[in-house]
Design an enzyme around this catalytic site. Sequence first.
Site, PDB file in Angstrom:
ATOM      1  N   LYS A  90       0.801  -1.230   0.000  1.00 18.83           N
ATOM      2  CA  LYS A  90       0.000   0.000   0.000  1.00 18.83           C
ATOM      3  C   LYS A  90       0.834   1.281   0.000  1.00 18.83           C
ATOM      4  O   LYS A  90       0.422   2.298  -0.536  1.00 18.83           O
ATOM      5  CB  LYS A  90      -0.967  -0.012   1.181  1.00 18.83           C
ATOM      6  CG  LYS A  90      -2.003  -1.127   1.050  1.00 18.83           C
ATOM      7  CD  LYS A  90      -3.374  -0.673   1.468  1.00 18.83           C
ATOM      8  CE  LYS A  90      -4.452  -1.638   1.044  1.00 18.83           C
ATOM      9  NZ  LYS A  90      -4.363  -2.940   1.744  1.00 18.83           N
ATOM     10  N   GLU A 112      -9.819   6.461   3.396  1.00 22.64           N
ATOM     11  CA  GLU A 112     -10.663   5.439   4.009  1.00 22.64           C
ATOM     12  C   GLU A 112      -9.764   4.275   4.381  1.00 22.64           C
ATOM     13  O   GLU A 112      -8.686   4.101   3.807  1.00 22.64           O
ATOM     14  CB  GLU A 112     -11.733   4.974   3.006  1.00 22.64           C
ATOM     15  CG  GLU A 112     -11.300   3.868   2.026  1.00 22.64           C
ATOM     16  CD  GLU A 112     -10.198   4.252   1.042  1.00 22.64           C
ATOM     17  OE1 GLU A 112      -9.971   5.457   0.847  1.00 22.64           O
ATOM     18  OE2 GLU A 112      -9.547   3.330   0.480  1.00 22.64           O
ATOM     19  N   SER A 378       1.557  -9.874  -0.873  1.00 22.90           N
ATOM     20  CA  SER A 378       1.211  -8.455  -0.786  1.00 22.90           C
ATOM     21  C   SER A 378       1.539  -7.825   0.558  1.00 22.90           C
ATOM     22  O   SER A 378       1.747  -6.618   0.645  1.00 22.90           O
ATOM     23  CB  SER A 378      -0.268  -8.263  -1.101  1.00 22.90           C
ATOM     24  OG  SER A 378      -1.076  -9.086  -0.273  1.00 22.90           O
TER      25      SER A 378
HETATM   26  C1  LIG Z   1      -5.231  -4.015   1.415  1.00 24.68           C
HETATM   27  C2  LIG Z   1      -4.525  -5.276   1.174  1.00 24.68           C
HETATM   28  C3  LIG Z   1      -4.906  -6.148   0.131  1.00 24.68           C
HETATM   29  C4  LIG Z   1      -6.097  -5.917  -0.743  1.00 24.68           C
HETATM   30  O1  LIG Z   1      -6.079  -4.764  -1.497  1.00 24.68           O
HETATM   31  P1  LIG Z   1      -5.773  -4.731  -3.062  1.00 24.68           P
HETATM   32  O2  LIG Z   1      -6.061  -3.338  -3.437  1.00 24.68           O
HETATM   33  O3  LIG Z   1      -6.683  -5.722  -3.722  1.00 24.68           O
HETATM   34  O4  LIG Z   1      -4.345  -5.096  -3.242  1.00 24.68           O
HETATM   35  C5  LIG Z   1      -4.157  -7.289  -0.082  1.00 24.68           C
HETATM   36  N1  LIG Z   1      -3.104  -7.588   0.711  1.00 24.68           N
HETATM   37  C6  LIG Z   1      -2.714  -6.787   1.723  1.00 24.68           C
HETATM   38  C7  LIG Z   1      -1.545  -7.192   2.546  1.00 24.68           C
HETATM   39  C8  LIG Z   1      -3.418  -5.611   1.991  1.00 24.68           C
HETATM   40  O5  LIG Z   1      -3.020  -4.826   3.010  1.00 24.68           O
END
Ligand SMILES: *Cc1c(COP(=O)(O)O)cnc(C)c1O
Length: 401
Positions: A90, A112, A378
């Site tokens: 993020k 948000e 992610s």
């Molecule tokens: C917020 C988040 C997501 C989901 O958001 P996307 O916009 O679909 O990437 C996925 N993995 C993590 C670790 C997150 O913090």
Amino acid sequence: MSNYQVNEKGFYGEFGGAYVPEILYKCVHDLQEAYLPIIEDETFKAAYHALLRDYVGRPSPLYFAQRMSERYGCQLYLKREDLNHTGAHKINNTIGQILLAKRMGKTRIIAETGAGQHGVATATVCALMNMKCEVFMGATDVERQHTNVERMKMLGAEVHPVRTGNMTLSDACSEAIRDWCCHPSDTFYIVGSTMGPHPYPDLVARMQSVISEEIKWQLEQKTGRDYPDYLIACIGGGSNAAGTIYHYMDDERVKIVLAEAGGHGWDTDHTAATIHRGTTGILHGAKMLVMQDDDGQIQEAFTISAGLDYPGVGPMHCNMAKQGRTQVLSINDDEAIYGGYELTRMEGIIPAIESAHAIAALKKLSFKPSDVVVLTVSGRGDKDVETYLKNKEMAKEYGKF
Ligand SMILES: *Cc1c(COP(=O)(O)O)cnc(C)c1O
């Protein structure tokens, strides 16, 4: 010419657009006009990439996962977004958007957040840039995600609990848009995923595209070929997925597999599998697939993963799924819990429960031994340790840990 990029009207096929109240029209229009010239400017790029390197810690490693490769009969590489400052992808986006906000002369930032990850990433860059920061968060999430609330406060942000609707992410988005309507001239809304009115889905995808930009040269170095056979990512609003696939969208040699949150199952009432379950509707400023009832009332999303808990999905992904460019799998809570334990015990990496959905997709695919698979982790799982421990039994039918 790309088949999957946004067109000049802000649409991806039939999805996208900018459906905003009259009062926001000028502000959204100004952003549409301003964003490309600014982010393509060399001084902007230099500032953005310098921060990604020295502050976020990029490039994030592309790690060859030996034991998992053997288990799944492929060459598995993990793109380690979990190693970024603040623990997820993020921050790539919030760094870019705050630089854009500054160049547009904005003085106040709103955002948000659901699980609090985007809230923390926004509060972080606001501290860095000395900007006023207010974060909207569903009251239910404020309770569930207490440490992230404390992190945001420590970073100097004001957290507003939202008590409308289900008091979760979707309501927080609505409240952020409401606030923006009251302060259109001085406020910049840092949107956390590839959603919202045009140009946000494109802006966020570009800010995350650094992920696949790095995958290209890292793969070239490691395998002698700059593209994989498979790309795998989890998908909530779609930002880490967009970043992972951005430079491969039109490369048909690359198969794209996305994992959405099935909750108890995409065909039950407890699911967040929007691409499986959604129908076309307008939510938070864009046309996309939305989980809604026959009257167009938004249905609550359900998943063990707070970061995937959203009843819509970004327009770029709605279009790509509809065109058959991506294969979208629905991964249930128990499968994700198992995936999280599996990566932890096989590679010593505790993934975010969101990312564990992508891991669980491996079980549903069949590979050739020579297949090069790149899977984006992610985020890191520190925030989810309690969830993993509390729900360990849930995954026992897949094997024991
Ligand atoms: C917020 C988040 C997501 C989901 O958001 P996307 O916009 O679909 O990437 C996925 N993995 C993590 C670790 C997150 O913090």
